[in-house]
Design a protein around this motif. Structure first.
Motif, PDB file in Angstrom:
ATOM      1  N   ALA A 174       0.822  -1.213   0.000  1.00 38.14           N
ATOM      2  CA  ALA A 174       0.000   0.000   0.000  1.00 38.14           C
ATOM      3  C   ALA A 174       0.854   1.261   0.000  1.00 38.14           C
ATOM      4  CB  ALA A 174      -0.943   0.004   1.199  1.00 38.14           C
ATOM      5  N   GLY A 175       2.152   1.117   0.249  1.00 38.78           N
ATOM      6  CA  GLY A 175       3.049   2.268   0.279  1.00 38.78           C
ATOM      7  C   GLY A 175       2.707   3.227   1.405  1.00 38.78           C
ATOM      8  N   ARG A 176       2.433   2.688   2.588  1.00 41.63           N
ATOM      9  CA  ARG A 176       2.026   3.580   3.678  1.00 41.63           C
ATOM     10  C   ARG A 176       2.470   3.039   5.024  1.00 41.63           C
ATOM     11  NH1 ARG A 176      -4.341   2.031   3.042  1.00 41.63           N
ATOM     12  NH2 ARG A 176      -4.345   0.136   4.322  1.00 41.63           N
ATOM     13  N   ILE A 177       2.649   3.976   5.948  1.00 40.71           N
ATOM     14  CA  ILE A 177       2.796   3.667   7.363  1.00 40.71           C
ATOM     15  C   ILE A 177       1.629   4.332   8.078  1.00 40.71           C
ATOM     16  CG2 ILE A 177       4.238   3.805   9.416  1.00 40.71           C
ATOM     17  CD1 ILE A 177       6.665   4.087   7.606  1.00 40.71           C
ATOM     18  N   PHE A 195       0.204   8.105   8.693  1.00 46.26           N
ATOM     19  CA  PHE A 195       1.446   8.707   9.168  1.00 46.26           C
ATOM     20  C   PHE A 195       2.337   9.086   7.992  1.00 46.26           C
ATOM     21  CE2 PHE A 195       5.984   7.999  10.227  1.00 46.26           C
ATOM     22  CZ  PHE A 195       6.175   9.099  11.033  1.00 46.26           C
ATOM     23  N   LEU A 196       2.566   8.151   7.070  1.00 44.28           N
ATOM     24  CA  LEU A 196       3.416   8.427   5.918  1.00 44.28           C
ATOM     25  C   LEU A 196       2.794   7.813   4.677  1.00 44.28           C
ATOM     26  CD1 LEU A 196       6.150   9.481   4.771  1.00 44.28           C
ATOM     27  CD2 LEU A 196       7.049   7.166   5.162  1.00 44.28           C
ATOM     28  N   ASP A 197       2.564   8.657   3.667  1.00 40.85           N
ATOM     29  CA  ASP A 197       2.159   8.195   2.341  1.00 40.85           C
ATOM     30  C   ASP A 197       3.417   8.145   1.487  1.00 40.85           C
ATOM     31  OD1 ASP A 197       1.201   7.722  -0.185  1.00 40.85           O
ATOM     32  OD2 ASP A 197      -0.192   9.419  -0.223  1.00 40.85           O
ATOM     33  N   ALA A 198       3.871   6.934   1.217  1.00 39.26           N
ATOM     34  CA  ALA A 198       5.120   6.754   0.475  1.00 39.26           C
ATOM     35  C   ALA A 198       4.873   6.384  -0.981  1.00 39.26           C
ATOM     36  CB  ALA A 198       5.970   5.678   1.145  1.00 39.26           C
ATOM     37  N   SER A 199       3.648   6.539  -1.456  1.00 42.08           N
ATOM     38  CA  SER A 199       3.305   6.082  -2.802  1.00 42.08           C
ATOM     39  C   SER A 199       4.081   6.823  -3.882  1.00 42.08           C
ATOM     40  CB  SER A 199       1.798   6.228  -3.044  1.00 42.08           C
ATOM     41  OG  SER A 199       1.376   7.577  -2.856  1.00 42.08           O
ATOM     42  N   ASP A 200       4.498   8.056  -3.605  1.00 45.94           N
ATOM     43  CA  ASP A 200       5.253   8.837  -4.596  1.00 45.94           C
ATOM     44  C   ASP A 200       6.747   8.883  -4.283  1.00 45.94           C
ATOM     45  OD1 ASP A 200       2.962   9.432  -6.070  1.00 45.94           O
ATOM     46  OD2 ASP A 200       2.523  11.217  -4.861  1.00 45.94           O
ATOM     47  N   LEU A 201       7.189   8.133  -3.291  1.00 43.60           N
ATOM     48  CA  LEU A 201       8.601   8.130  -2.927  1.00 43.60           C
ATOM     49  C   LEU A 201       9.343   7.031  -3.673  1.00 43.60           C
ATOM     50  CD1 LEU A 201       8.383   8.623   0.953  1.00 43.60           C
ATOM     51  CD2 LEU A 201       8.667  10.370  -0.831  1.00 43.60           C
ATOM     52  N   ASP A 202      10.649   7.144  -3.729  1.00 45.62           N
ATOM     53  CA  ASP A 202      11.485   6.132  -4.347  1.00 45.62           C
ATOM     54  C   ASP A 202      11.612   4.942  -3.404  1.00 45.62           C
ATOM     55  OD1 ASP A 202      13.263   4.826  -6.005  1.00 45.62           O
ATOM     56  OD2 ASP A 202      15.020   5.881  -5.219  1.00 45.62           O
ATOM     57  N   GLY A 203      11.127   3.779  -3.834  1.00 46.41           N
ATOM     58  CA  GLY A 203      11.166   2.595  -2.996  1.00 46.41           C
ATOM     59  C   GLY A 203       9.898   2.418  -2.189  1.00 46.41           C
ATOM     60  N   HIS A 204       9.876   1.336  -1.401  1.00 50.53           N
ATOM     61  CA  HIS A 204       8.686   0.953  -0.651  1.00 50.53           C
ATOM     62  C   HIS A 204       9.042   0.811   0.824  1.00 50.53           C
ATOM     63  CE1 HIS A 204       7.176   0.011  -4.657  1.00 50.53           C
ATOM     64  NE2 HIS A 204       8.284  -0.699  -4.834  1.00 50.53           N
ATOM     65  N   VAL A 216      10.689   8.171  13.757  1.00 53.77           N
ATOM     66  CA  VAL A 216      10.619   6.895  13.052  1.00 53.77           C
ATOM     67  C   VAL A 216      11.762   6.811  12.043  1.00 53.77           C
ATOM     68  CG1 VAL A 216       9.275   5.578  11.357  1.00 53.77           C
ATOM     69  CG2 VAL A 216       8.130   6.610  13.322  1.00 53.77           C
ATOM     70  N   TRP A 217      12.470   5.686  12.075  1.00 53.60           N
ATOM     71  CA  TRP A 217      13.443   5.346  11.036  1.00 53.60           C
ATOM     72  C   TRP A 217      12.840   4.225  10.203  1.00 53.60           C
ATOM     73  CZ3 TRP A 217      17.941   7.867   9.948  1.00 53.60           C
ATOM     74  CH2 TRP A 217      18.441   8.739  10.928  1.00 53.60           C
ATOM     75  N   ALA A 218      12.651   4.465   8.907  1.00 55.83           N
ATOM     76  CA  ALA A 218      12.064   3.474   8.007  1.00 55.83           C
ATOM     77  C   ALA A 218      13.081   3.064   6.955  1.00 55.83           C
ATOM     78  CB  ALA A 218      10.813   4.030   7.338  1.00 55.83           C
ATOM     79  N   ALA A 219      13.149   1.765   6.680  1.00 60.60           N
ATOM     80  CA  ALA A 219      13.958   1.246   5.582  1.00 60.60           C
ATOM     81  C   ALA A 219      13.117   1.258   4.309  1.00 60.60           C
ATOM     82  CB  ALA A 219      14.429  -0.164   5.898  1.00 60.60           C
ATOM     83  N   PHE A 220      13.780   1.457   3.170  1.00 57.18           N
ATOM     84  CA  PHE A 220      13.070   1.517   1.896  1.00 57.18           C
ATOM     85  C   PHE A 220      13.604   0.463   0.939  1.00 57.18           C
ATOM     86  CE2 PHE A 220      11.668   5.417   3.695  1.00 57.18           C
ATOM     87  CZ  PHE A 220      10.427   5.647   3.122  1.00 57.18           C
ATOM     88  N   TRP A 221      12.754  -0.543   0.722  1.00 57.11           N
ATOM     89  CA  TRP A 221      13.029  -1.618  -0.228  1.00 57.11           C
ATOM     90  C   TRP A 221      13.027  -1.034  -1.638  1.00 57.11           C
ATOM     91  CZ3 TRP A 221      13.881  -6.845   0.697  1.00 57.11           C
ATOM     92  CH2 TRP A 221      13.736  -7.714  -0.390  1.00 57.11           C
ATOM     93  N   ASP A 222      14.052  -1.305  -2.404  1.00 45.70           N
ATOM     94  CA  ASP A 222      14.258  -0.729  -3.736  1.00 45.70           C
ATOM     95  C   ASP A 222      14.436   0.780  -3.681  1.00 45.70           C
ATOM     96  OD1 ASP A 222      14.425  -3.000  -5.325  1.00 45.70           O
ATOM     97  OD2 ASP A 222      12.255  -3.116  -5.625  1.00 45.70           O
ATOM     98  N   GLY A 223      14.706   1.300  -2.481  1.00 45.42           N
ATOM     99  CA  GLY A 223      14.988   2.724  -2.328  1.00 45.42           C
ATOM    100  C   GLY A 223      16.411   2.998  -1.873  1.00 45.42           C
ATOM    101  N   GLY A 224      17.122   1.958  -1.450  1.00 47.62           N
ATOM    102  CA  GLY A 224      18.530   2.085  -1.110  1.00 47.62           C
ATOM    103  C   GLY A 224      18.841   2.969   0.074  1.00 47.62           C
TER     104      GLY A 224
END
Length: 304
Positions: A174-177, A195-204, A216-224
């Motif tokens: 869903a690309g969200r937290i 909390f976070l809409d990551a749908s337009d960010l690089d990675g998931h 919050v520290w979030a890791a991003f899969w395919d976002g490096g």
């Protein structure tokens, strides 16, 4: 503190040059002063010793292991495929499962878990191959399971706010937290808010943790990268890694001043890539000084 493009951004250091298909779930064990982490699809459990700067595979099991907690006793509680939940310790190895399987999860597996302040465990599952969504379950201390969140779009990272009144929950597809109201007395979740809409960010968005300042520290899969967000969802900092698939972050060491980050060579349900494709650190465990301390994770207290 690291910022995007800043010259003084911290430099992650590769500390365990594993080539994990899907490195995940790092967790610092204060009794042993080591970091445990997983390679999910091969059901490999690794242990990294910061004092010795060495690592070893301590469990090569069958199936898959999606996450684990540390019990009050110091044993690990493993959350596996088909809904299986099973204890493990270095001394006695695998114990008898306290949950053999969960109806509807025969084609799925657990993916990320967290113990709550009362010793319960929130444990999420993957979608099934035929497209059925996952579920966030709550495992109570008596060993009973209940549904906390239905129709989860790939359950992933979890973390509590410092006041222990809210729980962050990541849904990768869903690309969200989201952030839920959490009732410590009952373990019930309610009143989901974005909390976070990551749908337009690089990675998931993938694994996550909450630092001592409540960010919050979030890791991003395919976002490096990992990225830091304040409680209103504003990005404050980011740290880049030599791996596309950055999967999870935790804090460790006696003062919880070092972050440990897992990476992957490929998705959990597909073939692994190569380091030429995925980055020269893909599949390794990294440590990095983020300039902020973390807090100890809660321990599970599930009876078995």
């Amino acid at each position: 503190m690291a910022t995007d493009g800043a010259d003084d951004a911290p430099d992650p250091r590769r500390v365990a040059d594993t080539r994990c298909h899907t490195g995940e779930g790092p967790l610092y064990h204060p009794d042993e002063a080591v970091v445990y982490f997983l390679d999910i699809p091969s059901a490999d459990l690794y242990r990294y010793d910061p004092a010795e700067e060495s690592h070893e595979r301590v469990l090569d099991s069958e199936g898959a292991i999606g996450g684990f907690t540390i019990q009050e006793s110091g044993e690990l509680l493993l959350f596996c495929d088909e809904g299986r939940i099973q204890p493990w310790s270095p001394e006695s190895g695998l114990g008898d499962p306290l949950v053999e399987s969960i109806d509807g999860e025969s084609e799925s597996r657990f993916n990320d878990v967290i113990a709550d302040p009362e010793g319960r465990v929130f444990c999420g599952t993957m979608p099934t191959p035929d497209g059925e969504p996952g579920t966030l379950y709550r495992l109570d201390t008596d060993g009973s399971l209940s549904v906390a969140v239905e129709d989860a779009q790939l359950s992933n990272g979890l973390g509590f706010t410092p006041d222990r009144q809210e729980l962050y929950f990541t849904e990768t597809e869903a690309g969200r937290i989201s952030r839920y109201r959490y009732d410590r007395a009952t373990g019930e979740l309610s009143d989901r808010e974005p909390f976070l809409d990551a749908s337009d960010l690089d990675g998931h968005p993938d694994g996550m943790t909450v630092d001592a300042e409540g960010c919050v520290w979030a890791a991003f899969w395919d976002g490096g990268r990992i990225a830091r967000y304040d409680p209103d969802g504003t990005e404050l900092a980011r740290v880049e890694f030599p791996a596309k698939k950055v999967s999870a972050v935790t804090f460790g060491d006696p003062d919880y001043g070092t972050a440990y980050v897992t990476t992957a060579l490929g998705p959990g349900e597909g073939p692994a890539g190569t380091r030429e494709e995925e980055g020269d650190g893909a599949g390794a465990l990294f440590e990095v000084d983020l300039g902020v301390e973390g807090v100890p994770e809660f321990r599970s207290r599930v009876e078995y």
